[in-house]
Scaffold this motif. Structure first.
Motif, PDB file in Angstrom:
ATOM      1  N   HIS A 138      -3.832  -6.608  -2.329  1.00 21.45           N
ATOM      2  CA  HIS A 138      -2.954  -6.082  -1.290  1.00 21.45           C
ATOM      3  C   HIS A 138      -1.476  -6.189  -1.672  1.00 21.45           C
ATOM      4  CE1 HIS A 138      -6.550  -7.384   1.323  1.00 21.45           C
ATOM      5  NE2 HIS A 138      -6.634  -6.080   1.120  1.00 21.45           N
ATOM      6  N   ARG A 167       0.896  -3.151  -0.532  1.00 17.81           N
ATOM      7  CA  ARG A 167       1.370  -3.198   0.854  1.00 17.81           C
ATOM      8  C   ARG A 167       2.445  -4.265   1.019  1.00 17.81           C
ATOM      9  NH1 ARG A 167      -0.850  -2.031   6.263  1.00 17.81           N
ATOM     10  NH2 ARG A 167      -2.227  -0.597   5.176  1.00 17.81           N
ATOM     11  N   GLU A 171       0.544   2.978  -1.550  1.00 19.83           N
ATOM     12  CA  GLU A 171       0.572   1.507  -1.539  1.00 19.83           C
ATOM     13  C   GLU A 171       0.483   0.943  -2.949  1.00 19.83           C
ATOM     14  OE1 GLU A 171      -2.090  -0.208   1.312  1.00 19.83           O
ATOM     15  OE2 GLU A 171      -1.470   1.154   2.914  1.00 19.83           O
TER      16      GLU A 171
END
Length: 214
Positions: A76, A79, A113
């Protein structure tokens, strides 16, 4: 994912309209005599969608206020990098200038992202933002008043605050768990995080119980 104020406003409008439709649909089910359990099942997809929008809105607002959540999973990181730019108060254009690329490139990367971003590229973005990423060891500790419940908290606070007062970002995650279980609003979740922060800051070292040993 929300990347700027214009998107944030559109999402807030979606939430407002979606909630109005949600409540109208529930009222319609009640008028038709549909059992509450069946109504919940029928509205589950809509509820999940709205909760997702509310989570995105809360994450953007936190970043806008200078708070970065901990990065728990490198999958992640894309993000997280977008939120880091927002927390630093930079536009996509300003980041592009610092990186020596076009604004369109940054917009495209953030829209995806930073899919499959490499280490060198991620570090270049961090350098351009003036943000440091560090990995900390964690251990379970007891939170006073939680009736023995153990939470994972780092050895040292790793909440990131670019502007304003710092609230340990781990507390936002704990508050988020309460929010998910009790269906609280994003604002209520943030209030819980600040209340927990105030409680922990008000305690002396002698008040904190010993760490639970495995």
């Amino acid at each position: 994912m929300i990347r700027n104020d214009a998107e944030y406003k559109r999402v807030l409008q979606q939430i407002e309209e979606g909630r109005a439709h949600f409540h109208a649909q529930r009222a319609s089910f009640q008028e038709q005599g549909v059992p509450a359990e069946a109504a919940d099942i029928a509205l589950q997809a809509t509820e999940s969608f709205l909760l997702g929008l509310e989570e995105d809105a809360a994450a953007y607002l936190n970043a806008k206020n200078g708070h970065l959540a901990p990065l728990d999973d490198l999958k992640h990181i894309g993000r997280w990098l977008v939120h880091a730019r927002i927390a630093r108060g930079l536009s996509q254009k300003e980041l592009a200038e610092r990186l020596g690329v076009s604004e369109a490139q940054v917009s495209r990367d953030e829209r995806n992202e930073y899919a499959k971003v490499g280490v060198d590229r991620a570090q270049a973005i961090l350098d351009a933002l003036g943000v440091s990423l560090r990995i900390v060891e964690e251990r379970p500790v007891l939170i006073p008043g939680a009736e023995g419940a153990a939470y994972t908290i780092p050895f040292e606070p790793h909440g990131v605050s670019v502007a304003g007062s710092e609230v340990d970002s781990e507390l936002y995650r704990i508050a988020g768990n309460f929010r998910a279980k009790k269906n609280l609003s994003p604002e209520k979740s943030r209030q819980i995080a600040h209340a927990l922060n105030h409680l922990l800051n008000s305690l002396s070292d002698d008040d904190v119980p010993a760490t639970r040993q495995e």
